[in-house]
Motif scaffolding. Structure first.
Motif, PDB file in Angstrom:
ATOM      1  N   SER A   1       7.301  -4.086  -2.199  1.00 29.97           N
ATOM      2  CA  SER A   1       7.690  -4.265  -1.648  1.00 29.97           C
ATOM      3  C   SER A   1       7.868  -3.518  -0.707  1.00 29.97           C
ATOM      4  N   THR A   2       7.207  -4.590   1.019  1.00 27.63           N
ATOM      5  CA  THR A   2       7.519  -4.198   1.688  1.00 27.63           C
ATOM      6  C   THR A   2       9.272  -4.495   2.415  1.00 27.63           C
ATOM      7  N   TRP A   3       9.748  -5.286   1.409  1.00 27.50           N
ATOM      8  CA  TRP A   3      11.399  -5.320   1.824  1.00 27.50           C
ATOM      9  C   TRP A   3      12.481  -3.730   1.685  1.00 27.50           C
ATOM     10  N   SER A   4      13.511  -3.669   1.317  1.00 29.41           N
ATOM     11  CA  SER A   4      14.548  -2.704   1.951  1.00 29.41           C
ATOM     12  C   SER A   4      14.626  -1.715   0.423  1.00 29.41           C
ATOM     13  N   ALA A   5      14.437  -2.636  -0.612  1.00 27.19           N
ATOM     14  CA  ALA A   5      14.828  -1.340  -1.879  1.00 27.19           C
ATOM     15  C   ALA A   5      14.170  -0.112  -1.652  1.00 27.19           C
TER      16      ALA A   5
ATOM     17  N   ASP B   1       5.059   2.664   6.727  1.00 27.06           N
ATOM     18  CA  ASP B   1       3.840   1.920   8.333  1.00 27.06           C
ATOM     19  C   ASP B   1       3.292   1.103   8.400  1.00 27.06           C
ATOM     20  N   ALA B   2       2.815   0.420   6.958  1.00 30.56           N
ATOM     21  CA  ALA B   2       2.687  -0.459   6.729  1.00 30.56           C
ATOM     22  C   ALA B   2       3.047  -1.762   7.351  1.00 30.56           C
ATOM     23  N   ASP B   3       2.441  -2.922   7.545  1.00 28.43           N
ATOM     24  CA  ASP B   3       2.559  -4.692   8.379  1.00 28.43           C
ATOM     25  C   ASP B   3       3.455  -5.558   7.029  1.00 28.43           C
ATOM     26  N   SER B   4       5.055  -5.667   7.795  1.00 33.22           N
ATOM     27  CA  SER B   4       5.825  -6.144   6.116  1.00 33.22           C
ATOM     28  C   SER B   4       6.329  -7.398   6.592  1.00 33.22           C
ATOM     29  N   ALA B   5       4.671  -7.710   6.993  1.00 31.81           N
ATOM     30  CA  ALA B   5       4.464  -9.680   7.562  1.00 31.81           C
ATOM     31  C   ALA B   5       6.086 -10.612   6.428  1.00 31.81           C
TER      32      ALA B   5
ATOM     33  N   VAL C   1      -7.395   5.878  -6.447  1.00 29.83           N
ATOM     34  CA  VAL C   1      -6.838   4.914  -6.073  1.00 29.83           C
ATOM     35  C   VAL C   1      -7.247   3.978  -4.856  1.00 29.83           C
ATOM     36  N   GLU C   2      -7.275   3.175  -5.568  1.00 33.15           N
ATOM     37  CA  GLU C   2      -7.846   1.606  -4.735  1.00 33.15           C
ATOM     38  C   GLU C   2      -6.294   0.748  -4.509  1.00 33.15           C
ATOM     39  N   VAL C   3      -5.821   0.351  -3.336  1.00 33.61           N
ATOM     40  CA  VAL C   3      -5.039  -0.132  -2.076  1.00 33.61           C
ATOM     41  C   VAL C   3      -5.201  -1.703  -2.356  1.00 33.61           C
ATOM     42  N   THR C   4      -3.834  -2.476  -2.521  1.00 35.53           N
ATOM     43  CA  THR C   4      -4.320  -3.974  -2.088  1.00 35.53           C
ATOM     44  C   THR C   4      -3.428  -3.798  -2.193  1.00 35.53           C
ATOM     45  N   ALA C   5      -3.115  -5.868  -2.316  1.00 32.95           N
ATOM     46  CA  ALA C   5      -1.633  -6.625  -1.785  1.00 32.95           C
ATOM     47  C   ALA C   5      -2.048  -7.644  -2.205  1.00 32.95           C
ATOM     48  N   ALA C   6      -0.621  -8.425  -3.027  1.00 29.29           N
ATOM     49  CA  ALA C   6      -0.454  -9.757  -3.577  1.00 29.29           C
ATOM     50  C   ALA C   6      -0.007 -10.755  -2.547  1.00 29.29           C
ATOM     51  N   ALA C   7      -0.638 -10.425  -1.419  1.00 30.90           N
ATOM     52  CA  ALA C   7      -0.050 -11.183  -0.180  1.00 30.90           C
ATOM     53  C   ALA C   7      -0.978 -13.295  -0.795  1.00 30.90           C
TER      54      ALA C   7
ATOM     55  N   PRO D   1       3.798  -7.685  -0.510  1.00 35.15           N
ATOM     56  CA  PRO D   1       4.409  -8.413   1.277  1.00 35.15           C
ATOM     57  C   PRO D   1       5.860  -9.171   1.335  1.00 35.15           C
ATOM     58  N   GLY D   2       6.414  -9.498   2.706  1.00 31.54           N
ATOM     59  CA  GLY D   2       7.458 -10.997   2.506  1.00 31.54           C
ATOM     60  C   GLY D   2       7.071 -11.991   2.337  1.00 31.54           C
ATOM     61  N   PHE D   3       5.581 -12.954   2.187  1.00 34.68           N
ATOM     62  CA  PHE D   3       5.400 -13.385   2.006  1.00 34.68           C
ATOM     63  C   PHE D   3       4.305 -13.204   0.938  1.00 34.68           C
TER      64      PHE D   3
END
Length: 272
Positions: free
Chosen positions: A243-247, A268-272, A50-56, A205-207
């Protein structure tokens, strides 16, 4: 060995909840370069990587963190306040903190309550706002004298649009996004893993850089699944996205099951 990052702990909980009998263990311990993040273990045998990434949107996230200090309002004692300020992501927090209050104080002195989005570049205040990468400012009533409320202006395609009847926009966006240059290193890590299953886990994330049509599906609790498969790079066999939103759910695709939902556990991740 280094401990799991916050987002990796979150991913571990989500995968173990979605795949009964599978244990997720840390692989990347910083002992060498180009290691994938996590291993998938079943009955003592490693079968997946597994590789973890973000569309940030890194620029917007960095500006947000610099502009907003936890538990603190932006209050300037020399202002009447109640200023709503829309910023471009390219704005620089230090310059804004030092110059924007002076500019707003001058606007208040002149009785000017708004500098609109579309303004004359020849105007001195317009040129100053442009230099600060401020899109527009507007003064309204506030319970907090001297307050400045800053928000980051997102491109139209990321800030709104139609709510679709299917989740196909998510599959289509992922298909293009996974092939972009920014993911090349993550794909190489999965390819080098030699694992039978190679999972790319994408967090929004949020952005986020994802368009609204894709991102809003991860904001809704009852969003529809995509009806089309993603176009995966050769290095990827499975893809997860949340996503880091509440869904309460994310989406995952596997060659055997197609699209399905999985539950999001503690974040536990930062949900900026």
């Amino acid at each position: 060995m280094t401990s799991l990052r916050g987002e990796e702990q979150w991913v571990k909980a989500c995968i173990e909840g979605a795949l009964p009998g599978v244990e997720v263990k840390q692989h990347d311990d910083n002992s060498r370069s180009s290691m994938h993040d996590l291993d998938l273990i079943r009955l003592g045998e490693r079968f997946g990587a597994v590789e973890v990434t973000a569309a940030a949107d890194g620029e917007s996230i960095a500006l947000w963190k610099l502009m907003y200090r936890p538990g603190q309002r932006w209050i300037e004692p020399d202002l009447e306040g109640g200023w709503a300020v829309a910023l471009l992501p390219s704005a620089r927090a230090k310059k804004l903190r030092s110059e924007l209050p002076i500019l707003l104080a001058e606007l208040e002195r002149r009785g000017v309550r708004e500098a609109p989005r579309y303004r004359h570049a020849a105007d001195r205040f317009s040129a100053w706002l442009d230099e600060l990468n401020v899109v527009h400012v507007h003064q309204a009533g506030t319970d907090y004298p001297g307050s400045i409320y800053a928000n980051i202006e997102l491109p139209l395609e990321r800030s709104g649009g139609w709510v679709a009847d299917t989740g196909d926009a998510l599959a289509e966006w992922l298909s293009g996004w996974m092939h972009e240059p920014h993911e090349a290193d993550n794909l190489r890590k999965l390819e080098r893993s030699g694992a039978r299953e190679r999972h790319l886990f994408v967090i929004l994330p949020g952005f986020t850089t994802a368009p609204f049509a894709a991102a809003e599906l991860l904001m809704r609790s009852e969003a529809p699944l995509p009806t089309v498969p993603p176009t995966l790079p050769p290095a990827v066999t499975h893809v997860w996205v949340m996503s880091t939103w509440s869904a309460p759910h994310g989406f995952r695709w596997s060659p055997g099951e197609g699209w399905s939902r999985f539950s999001k556990f503690s974040e536990d991740a930062d949900s900026a």
